[in-house]
Design an enzyme around this catalytic site. Structure first.
Site, short mmCIF file in Angstrom:
data_model
loop_
_atom_site.label_atom_id
_atom_site.label_comp_id
_atom_site.label_asym_id
_atom_site.label_seq_id
_atom_site.Cartn_x
_atom_site.Cartn_y
_atom_site.Cartn_z
N HIS A 1 0.89 -1.19 -0.04
CA HIS A 1 0.09 0.02 -0.06
C HIS A 1 0.67 1.21 0.01
CE1 HIS A 1 0.66 -1.40 4.12
NE2 HIS A 1 0.70 -0.16 4.56
N HIS B 1 1.01 5.20 1.09
CA HIS B 1 0.22 6.19 2.16
C HIS B 1 0.48 7.70 1.19
CE1 HIS B 1 0.54 3.80 5.97
NE2 HIS B 1 1.58 3.04 5.32
#
Ligand code: 5GP
Ligand code: ZN
Length: 117
Positions: A103, A105
């Site tokens: 992922h 951020h």
């Protein structure tokens, strides 16, 4: 598509766990971080389960690049590009990776220190 039934972010991709969704397309979703570290803290996550950067395959180059393009579009749509923003991938234990599904951020809305902690 690779999928891990025990993975938190796979469950969010599958809408089995709720999240404040900001974007979704055939390759990725974006949603608000549950524990924001800045006024705007968004996670951009591939729909496919890839545990970390070291697990990336040749054929996933475009997918990873797509995460950055989604970040760019969200930043533009929300005006985060005016003051700037920080993009972070915590990769592995020492970097503080807690969820082993890649992922990106997207953090914005305040000034960030450098070097990072
Ligand atoms: P990491 O430390 O792996 O780079 O980041 C994991 C992020 O996922 C953290 O910022 C954490 O707050 C966020 N997070 C953990 N569980 C959930 C959840 O159930 N929902 C959402 N929206 N974010 C989560
Ligand atoms: Zn996953």
């Amino acid at each position: 598509m690779k999928h891990d039934p025990n993975c938190l972010f796979c469950k969010i991709v599958d809408r089995k766990i709720p999240a404040k969704l900001i974007h979704n397309d055939e390759m990725a979703i974006a949603f608000e971080d549950i524990n924001p570290q800045a006024p705007s803290h968004i996670l951009i996550v591939p729909n496919e389960h890839i545990s970390d950067i070291q697990s990336m395959k040749e054929g996933e180059r475009e997918l990873i690049g797509h995460l950055f393009f989604v970040a760019r579009n969200i930043a533009a749509a929300r005006g985060l590009d005016k003051g700037g923003y920080r993009l972070v991938i915590n990769n592995g234990r020492d970097a503080g990776q807690a969820v082993f599904h890649i992922h990106l951020h997207l953090l914005s809305g305040r000034a960030f220190a450098w070097p990072p902690g």
